[in-house]
Design an enzyme around this catalytic site. Structure first.
Site, PDB file in Angstrom:
ATOM      1  N   PHE A   1      49.366 -30.229 -27.069  1.00  0.00           N
ATOM      2  CA  PHE A   1      49.127 -30.735 -25.762  1.00  0.00           C
ATOM      3  C   PHE A   1      50.487 -31.144 -25.282  1.00  0.00           C
ATOM      4  O   PHE A   1      51.039 -32.118 -25.924  1.00  0.00           O
ATOM      5  CB  PHE A   1      47.977 -31.766 -25.744  1.00  0.00           C
ATOM      6  CG  PHE A   1      47.817 -32.174 -24.210  1.00  0.00           C
ATOM      7  CD1 PHE A   1      46.941 -31.216 -23.468  1.00  0.00           C
ATOM      8  CD2 PHE A   1      48.470 -33.379 -23.849  1.00  0.00           C
ATOM      9  CE1 PHE A   1      46.852 -31.787 -21.859  1.00  0.00           C
ATOM     10  CE2 PHE A   1      48.183 -33.575 -22.389  1.00  0.00           C
ATOM     11  CZ  PHE A   1      47.418 -32.935 -21.492  1.00  0.00           C
TER      12      PHE A   1
ATOM     13  N   LYS B   1      53.663 -42.576 -22.273  1.00  0.00           N
ATOM     14  CA  LYS B   1      52.370 -43.609 -22.356  1.00  0.00           C
ATOM     15  C   LYS B   1      52.686 -44.925 -22.581  1.00  0.00           C
ATOM     16  O   LYS B   1      52.537 -45.986 -21.779  1.00  0.00           O
ATOM     17  CB  LYS B   1      51.504 -43.045 -23.404  1.00  0.00           C
ATOM     18  CG  LYS B   1      50.875 -41.480 -23.164  1.00  0.00           C
ATOM     19  CD  LYS B   1      49.563 -41.295 -23.952  1.00  0.00           C
ATOM     20  CE  LYS B   1      48.796 -40.093 -23.227  1.00  0.00           C
ATOM     21  NZ  LYS B   1      49.264 -38.892 -23.380  1.00  0.00           N
TER      22      LYS B   1
ATOM     23  N   ASP C   1      57.878 -34.167 -29.147  1.00  0.00           N
ATOM     24  CA  ASP C   1      56.926 -34.702 -28.023  1.00  0.00           C
ATOM     25  C   ASP C   1      56.339 -36.206 -28.488  1.00  0.00           C
ATOM     26  O   ASP C   1      55.334 -35.817 -29.272  1.00  0.00           O
ATOM     27  CB  ASP C   1      55.845 -33.842 -27.331  1.00  0.00           C
ATOM     28  CG  ASP C   1      55.106 -34.329 -26.456  1.00  0.00           C
ATOM     29  OD1 ASP C   1      55.128 -35.624 -26.175  1.00  0.00           O
ATOM     30  OD2 ASP C   1      54.344 -33.721 -25.646  1.00  0.00           O
TER      31      ASP C   1
HETATM   32  C1  LIG Z   1      49.544 -37.479 -22.775  1.00  0.00           C
HETATM   33  C2  LIG Z   1      50.341 -36.824 -23.053  1.00  0.00           C
HETATM   34  C3  LIG Z   1      50.988 -35.911 -22.441  1.00  0.00           C
HETATM   35  C4  LIG Z   1      51.158 -35.977 -20.786  1.00  0.00           C
HETATM   36  O1  LIG Z   1      51.403 -37.232 -20.491  1.00  0.00           O
HETATM   37  P1  LIG Z   1      50.996 -37.330 -19.027  1.00  0.00           P
HETATM   38  O2  LIG Z   1      51.680 -38.876 -18.623  1.00  0.00           O
HETATM   39  O3  LIG Z   1      49.222 -37.307 -18.933  1.00  0.00           O
HETATM   40  O4  LIG Z   1      51.531 -36.476 -18.017  1.00  0.00           O
HETATM   41  C5  LIG Z   1      52.048 -35.211 -22.945  1.00  0.00           C
HETATM   42  N1  LIG Z   1      52.184 -34.875 -24.437  1.00  0.00           N
HETATM   43  C6  LIG Z   1      51.439 -35.676 -25.174  1.00  0.00           C
HETATM   44  C7  LIG Z   1      51.567 -35.466 -26.666  1.00  0.00           C
HETATM   45  C8  LIG Z   1      50.558 -36.625 -24.571  1.00  0.00           C
HETATM   46  O5  LIG Z   1      49.634 -37.214 -25.523  1.00  0.00           O
END
Ligand SMILES: *Cc1c(COP(=O)(O)O)cnc(C)c1O
Length: 393
Positions: free
Chosen positions: A138, A252, A223
Site C-alpha cells: 500500500f 504519519k 516507504d
Molecule cells: C498510510 C500509508 C500511506 C499513505 O499515506 P497518506 O498520508 O494516507 O497519504 C502510504 N504508505 C504507507 C506504507 C502507509 O501506511
C-alpha cells in the site's frame, strides 16, 4: 452538537468515502479518549499511526502554538527555521542527505517516484522508468501511488492507471529479481506491509533485492510512512534490516498529529530534483515542522526502548491466546491473526464497547498505540482485547 445530530449531518454532508465506526470522539489526553457521551476509551490506533505522543501532549501543544504565534505559513519562497531544523535533524538521525517536505504519505511517495524517474532519465535517458512494487503493498490513494499499490481492491473503478508500474511477489527472491529488468528505475517497498496486514519482509530477501538494486543502479525506495519515526522501536525500520536505502518516505507519525510528509534522499540522488522540478505550497509549513521537531526531540533512546518493550508485552500477552494464530510486527506496530471463524471488525467493535479502540488490517486486528501509552493503559487495553478474543471460546 450531540452525537446523533453529528452522525446525521455526516451522512448528509460528508462524501461517503469511509466506513466509519459508530463512535463520535470529543477529546483526548495521552492514550485516553472520550466520546461525546463522556465514555472513556484507550486508544490503540493513534489516528492510524499518527499521534505518536498521544492526544493533547503538552510539549507538542506548546511548540506548535508558539510557532503559530510567530508564523503559521509562509510558502517555500522564503526560509523558515523550523523547516530547516527539521530537515537537518532528519538527516542526522537517518544518514540521509536531503529532505523534501510535503503533506501526506501519498505525496511523499509521489515525490519519491518522480525523483526516481528523473534520476534514471538524467543518467540513462528515455525508457528506463518502471517502478517495481510488491504484491499486497500500500503506497497511497493518488493516481501514481495507487498505480504503485499492489492490492486489487484499490484498483477497482479508476482505470486507466499510470504506465510504468509492475508488481513483484513479496518475499519471493527469484520472482522479484525476474521483474528487475532493463526498464526498471526503482523498487518501492514497505519493510512491514501495514495496510496489507502487518506482514514483515524477510531480512534475507530484502538484502538480496537491495544488493541487486545497488549493482544495477536501481534506486531502492523504502516507504516508511507507517513504520518510520519510532513506530517499530527504532527510528527507521530500516535499522532492523541494516539497510541504507536511496530514498525513504515518512509521514504519519512524523507530525505528531498535524499533516506532514517527507522524502529523504541519500547522497546518490540528493540533488536529482532541482528548482522547479517539484513543489508543495504547504510543504515544510513552520507550525507543522515545529510539531515534528517536538516529536523528534522526545523520541530518544529511552522512548525507543519503551516502544520495543511495550510491543514485546503485546506479542507475549496476545500470542498465548488459543483464538490467536500469530502476532506479527515490530514495536508498537502489531498484527493479530485470528483463528478461523473470527472476524477482525467484529472484535474491534466489541473492544470499543468495552473501552479500547483497536484498528484492523485485512483479516487481522491491528494495534498502533501512541508511544506515550502508559503501562497501566496498555495492561488495561490488553485485558479488554483478551476478553474480546476469548469470547465464545
Ligand atoms: C498510510 C500509508 C500511506 C499513505 O499515506 P497518506 O498520508 O494516507 O497519504 C502510504 N504508505 C504507507 C506504507 C502507509 O501506511
Amino acid at each position: 452538537m450531540n452525537a446523533q445530530q453529528m452522525k446525521e449531518d455526516a451522512g448528509k454532508y460528508l462524501a461517503n468515502t469511509y466506513g466509519r465506526f459508530d463512535l463520535a470522539l470529543d477529546r483526548g489526553k495521552g492514550a485516553t479518549v472520550w466520546d461525546k457521551d463522556g465514555k472513556e476509551y484507550i486508544d490503540l490506533g493513534s489516528g492510524i499511526g499518527v499521534n505518536a505522543l498521544g492526544f493533547a501532549d503538552e510539549g507538542w501543544i506548546r511548540e506548535v502554538t508558539k510557532q503559530l504565534g510567530k508564523l503559521a505559513h509562509t510558502s517555500n519562497l522564503y526560509y523558515t527555521a523550523p523547516c530547516v531544523r527539521l530537515a537537518k535533524e532528519l538527516c542526522e538521525r537517518t544518514g540521509m542527505r536531503k529532505v523534501f517536505f510535503c503533506n501526506s504519505g501519498a505525496e511523499a511517495n509521489e515525490g519519491a517516484i518522480k525523483a526516481a524517474r528523473k534520476y534514471s532519465h538524467d543518467r540513462y535517458g528515455e525508457g528506463r522508468y518502471t517502478i517495481v512494487s510488491l504484491q499486497n503493498s500500500f503506497h497511497g490513494r493518488t493516481m501514481a501511488t495507487l498505480s504503485a499499490t499492489g492490492q486489487e481492491v484499490f484498483h477497482q473503478h479508476f482505470d486507466p492507471f499510470l504506465d510504468g508500474f509492475r508488481f513483484a511477489p513479496a518475499g519471493d527472491r527469484a520472482g522479484t529479481l525476474a521483474e528487475l529488468r532493463e526498464d526498471v528505475c526503482a523498487v518501492i517497498l514497505e519493510l512491514i506491509q501495514g495496510e496489507g496486514g502487518v506482514v514483515p519482509l524477510e531480512p534475507g530477501y530484502v538484502e538480496e533485492v537491495a544488493a541487486y538494486c545497488r549493482a544495477h543502479d536501481i534506486l531502492l525506495i523504502v516507504d516508511e510512512v507507517q513504520t518510520g519515526v519510532g513506530r517499530t522501536g527504532k527510528f527507521l525500520c530500516c535499522e532492523h534490516y541494516g539497510l541504507q536505502p536511496d530514498i525513504v518516505t515518512l509521514a504519519k507519525g512524523l507530525g505528531g498529529g498535524l499533516p506532514i510528509g517527507a522524502v529523504l534522499f541519500s547522497e546518490k540522488c540528493a540533488d536529482t530534483l532541482g528548482p522547479g522540478d517539484h513543489g508543495s505550497t504547504f510543504g515544510g509549513n513552520p507550525a507543522v515542522c515545529a510539531g515534528a521537531l517536538e516529536v523528534l526531540s522526545r523520541l530518544d533512546a529511552a522512548m525507543l526502548d519503551a516502544i520495543a518493550e511495550k510491543g514485546q508485552y503485546l506479542h507475549e500477552t496476545l500470542g498465548k491466546l488459543p483464538s490467536v494464530l500469530s502476532v506479527s510486527g515490530l514495536g508498537l506496530m502489531v498484527g493479530i491473526e485470528l483463528a478461523e471463524g473470527r472476524n477482525a471488525r467484529d472484535i474491534a467493535v466489541r473492544a470499543m464497547e468495552k473501552g479500547a479502540i483497536p484498528l484492523t488490517a485485512k483479516a487481522k486486528v491491528r494495534l498502533l498505540p501512541p508511544f506515550s501509552i502508559t503501562w497501566e493503559e496498555l495492561e488495561k487495553a490488553a485485558a479488554i482485547l483478551c476478553e474480546c478474543l476469548e469470547e465464545g471460546e
